[in-house]
Design a protein around this motif. Structure first.
Motif, PDB file in Angstrom:
ATOM      1  N   GLY A 155     -12.547  16.133  77.436  1.00 43.99           N
ATOM      2  CA  GLY A 155     -12.630  17.758  76.889  1.00 43.99           C
ATOM      3  C   GLY A 155     -11.553  18.265  76.295  1.00 43.99           C
ATOM      4  N   GLN A 156     -10.438  17.455  76.070  1.00 41.43           N
ATOM      5  CA  GLN A 156      -9.538  18.095  75.153  1.00 41.43           C
ATOM      6  C   GLN A 156      -9.819  18.238  73.634  1.00 41.43           C
ATOM      7  OE1 GLN A 156      -6.622  19.778  76.476  1.00 41.43           O
ATOM      8  NE2 GLN A 156      -7.793  19.416  78.569  1.00 41.43           N
ATOM      9  N   ILE A 157      -9.543  19.240  73.209  1.00 39.86           N
ATOM     10  CA  ILE A 157      -9.612  19.289  71.563  1.00 39.86           C
ATOM     11  C   ILE A 157      -8.368  19.614  71.021  1.00 39.86           C
ATOM     12  CG2 ILE A 157     -10.636  20.772  69.672  1.00 39.86           C
ATOM     13  CD1 ILE A 157     -13.055  21.369  71.627  1.00 39.86           C
ATOM     14  N   PHE A 158      -7.928  18.697  70.157  1.00 42.20           N
ATOM     15  CA  PHE A 158      -6.564  18.781  69.459  1.00 42.20           C
ATOM     16  C   PHE A 158      -6.626  19.791  68.327  1.00 42.20           C
ATOM     17  CE2 PHE A 158      -3.104  16.953  67.013  1.00 42.20           C
ATOM     18  CZ  PHE A 158      -2.101  17.417  67.522  1.00 42.20           C
ATOM     19  N   MET A 159      -5.829  20.615  68.150  1.00 41.40           N
ATOM     20  CA  MET A 159      -5.590  21.472  66.964  1.00 41.40           C
ATOM     21  C   MET A 159      -4.199  21.386  66.343  1.00 41.40           C
ATOM     22  SD  MET A 159      -5.864  25.678  66.739  1.00 41.40           S
ATOM     23  CE  MET A 159      -4.914  26.046  68.224  1.00 41.40           C
ATOM     24  N   LYS A 166      -8.060   6.651  68.371  1.00 39.24           N
ATOM     25  CA  LYS A 166      -7.534   6.891  70.010  1.00 39.24           C
ATOM     26  C   LYS A 166      -8.552   7.705  70.591  1.00 39.24           C
ATOM     27  CE  LYS A 166      -3.733   4.424  69.558  1.00 39.24           C
ATOM     28  NZ  LYS A 166      -3.415   3.482  70.513  1.00 39.24           N
ATOM     29  N   ASP A 167      -9.599   8.311  70.066  1.00 36.22           N
ATOM     30  CA  ASP A 167     -10.589   9.019  70.643  1.00 36.22           C
ATOM     31  C   ASP A 167     -10.040  10.411  70.960  1.00 36.22           C
ATOM     32  OD1 ASP A 167     -12.603   7.312  70.992  1.00 36.22           O
ATOM     33  OD2 ASP A 167     -11.800   6.409  72.849  1.00 36.22           O
ATOM     34  N   ILE A 168      -9.352  10.916  69.730  1.00 35.54           N
ATOM     35  CA  ILE A 168      -8.802  12.211  70.024  1.00 35.54           C
ATOM     36  C   ILE A 168      -9.415  13.156  68.932  1.00 35.54           C
ATOM     37  CG2 ILE A 168      -6.698  13.910  69.180  1.00 35.54           C
ATOM     38  CD1 ILE A 168      -5.045  11.344  69.256  1.00 35.54           C
ATOM     39  N   THR A 169     -10.055  14.389  69.888  1.00 32.38           N
ATOM     40  CA  THR A 169     -11.144  15.394  69.180  1.00 32.38           C
ATOM     41  C   THR A 169     -10.231  16.146  68.419  1.00 32.38           C
ATOM     42  OG1 THR A 169     -12.737  14.734  70.850  1.00 32.38           O
ATOM     43  CG2 THR A 169     -13.075  16.870  69.699  1.00 32.38           C
ATOM     44  N   VAL A 170     -10.427  16.489  67.164  1.00 35.73           N
ATOM     45  CA  VAL A 170      -9.706  17.386  66.482  1.00 35.73           C
ATOM     46  C   VAL A 170     -10.571  18.441  66.121  1.00 35.73           C
ATOM     47  CG1 VAL A 170      -8.015  17.409  64.318  1.00 35.73           C
ATOM     48  CG2 VAL A 170      -8.431  15.444  65.455  1.00 35.73           C
ATOM     49  N   LEU A 171     -10.031  19.618  66.260  1.00 39.17           N
ATOM     50  CA  LEU A 171     -10.370  21.011  65.667  1.00 39.17           C
ATOM     51  C   LEU A 171     -10.476  20.740  63.992  1.00 39.17           C
ATOM     52  CD1 LEU A 171     -11.890  23.525  66.243  1.00 39.17           C
ATOM     53  CD2 LEU A 171      -9.566  24.579  66.437  1.00 39.17           C
ATOM     54  N   GLU A 172     -11.364  20.821  63.442  1.00 41.31           N
ATOM     55  CA  GLU A 172     -11.490  20.724  61.868  1.00 41.31           C
ATOM     56  C   GLU A 172     -11.242  22.125  60.995  1.00 41.31           C
ATOM     57  OE1 GLU A 172     -11.447  17.752  60.201  1.00 41.31           O
ATOM     58  OE2 GLU A 172     -11.670  16.850  61.975  1.00 41.31           O
ATOM     59  N   ASN A 173     -10.873  21.919  59.879  1.00 42.59           N
ATOM     60  CA  ASN A 173     -10.952  23.172  59.039  1.00 42.59           C
ATOM     61  C   ASN A 173      -9.849  24.218  59.567  1.00 42.59           C
ATOM     62  OD1 ASN A 173     -12.460  21.673  57.315  1.00 42.59           O
ATOM     63  ND2 ASN A 173     -14.308  22.517  58.352  1.00 42.59           N
ATOM     64  N   TRP A 174      -8.670  23.886  60.061  1.00 43.37           N
ATOM     65  CA  TRP A 174      -7.727  24.860  60.532  1.00 43.37           C
ATOM     66  C   TRP A 174      -6.845  25.326  59.626  1.00 43.37           C
ATOM     67  CZ3 TRP A 174      -8.966  27.865  64.471  1.00 43.37           C
ATOM     68  CH2 TRP A 174      -8.076  28.694  64.759  1.00 43.37           C
ATOM     69  N   PRO A 175      -6.760  26.758  59.347  1.00 42.39           N
ATOM     70  CA  PRO A 175      -5.632  27.079  58.428  1.00 42.39           C
ATOM     71  C   PRO A 175      -3.980  26.620  58.410  1.00 42.39           C
ATOM     72  CG  PRO A 175      -6.230  29.101  59.462  1.00 42.39           C
ATOM     73  CD  PRO A 175      -7.122  27.905  59.906  1.00 42.39           C
ATOM     74  N   ALA A 176      -3.386  26.199  57.596  1.00 40.01           N
ATOM     75  CA  ALA A 176      -2.128  25.636  57.661  1.00 40.01           C
ATOM     76  C   ALA A 176      -1.231  26.663  58.553  1.00 40.01           C
ATOM     77  CB  ALA A 176      -1.526  25.559  56.192  1.00 40.01           C
ATOM     78  N   TYR A 177      -1.300  27.924  58.237  1.00 44.48           N
ATOM     79  CA  TYR A 177      -0.082  28.818  58.917  1.00 44.48           C
ATOM     80  C   TYR A 177      -0.883  29.987  59.400  1.00 44.48           C
ATOM     81  CZ  TYR A 177       3.759  31.725  59.967  1.00 44.48           C
ATOM     82  OH  TYR A 177       4.544  32.574  60.662  1.00 44.48           O
TER      83      TYR A 177
END
Length: 173
Positions: free
Chosen positions: A80-84, A103-114
């Motif tokens: 249930g964790q989403i890594f940003m 490692k089954d890390i769910t990543v939030l995609e398309n996030w701005p650099a800053y």
């Protein structure tokens, strides 16, 4: 002047040239830190070296995996964790993507650099910077101590408050 400029400095014969670069803002002690936060979670503060092999340290994807992600993989791969992570190039390299998938890390995609207005960690970094400044550190060792101490003083309640605001910020966007 020992500062890679065309300025000149006159000194008496046999006198010492003042190294003016030490006083320039871009030459004060500094280092890069990394951490991850979430509701109910605060990782240790990871301090990157200032130099590697005599050169200024520049993190690559392998460093990011080894020094950062591998230290928190158990916490961020929880169900249930989403890594940003932000849009930094190394965060989106194929090596990092493969590592996260393995490692089954769910990543939030398309996030701005800053994105300080959206990303909760940016608010935490601002708080950390304010608290570090209170130490008035003058050396690299003092600065590292100040960073570690200030990080430990940031409470989980403060982090939870920043992290909880994320959902409402997204809805406003």
């Amino acid at each position: 002047c020992n500062d890679f400029s065309s300025r000149r400095q006159w000194v008496p014969e046999g006198g010492e040239v003042e190294n003016r670069t030490k006083k320039r803002p871009q030459n004060v002690a500094r280092f890069m830190v990394w951490a991850t936060i979430g509701i109910g979670y605060k990782s240790p503060l990871i301090i990157m070296p200032q130099y590697r092999d005599g050169e200024a340290f520049r993190m690559d994807a392998n460093d990011y995996i080894r020094k950062c992600l591998s230290k928190v993989v158990r916490q961020i791969s929880a169900v249930g964790q989403i890594f940003m992570h932000d849009g930094a190039r190394i965060h989106h390299s194929w090596r990092v993507k493969q590592y996260c998938e393995r490692k089954d890390i769910t990543v939030l995609e398309n996030w701005p650099a800053y994105s300080p207005d959206l990303n909760p960690i940016e608010n935490v970094w601002a708080l950390l910077n304010r608290r570090i400044a209170e130490f008035h550190a003058e050396t690299e060792a003092e600065l590292i101590y100040a960073a570690q101490t200030a990080w430990e003083q940031i409470t989980q309640a403060e982090i939870d408050n920043f992290a909880a605001s994320f959902q409402s910020k997204l809805q406003r966007c």
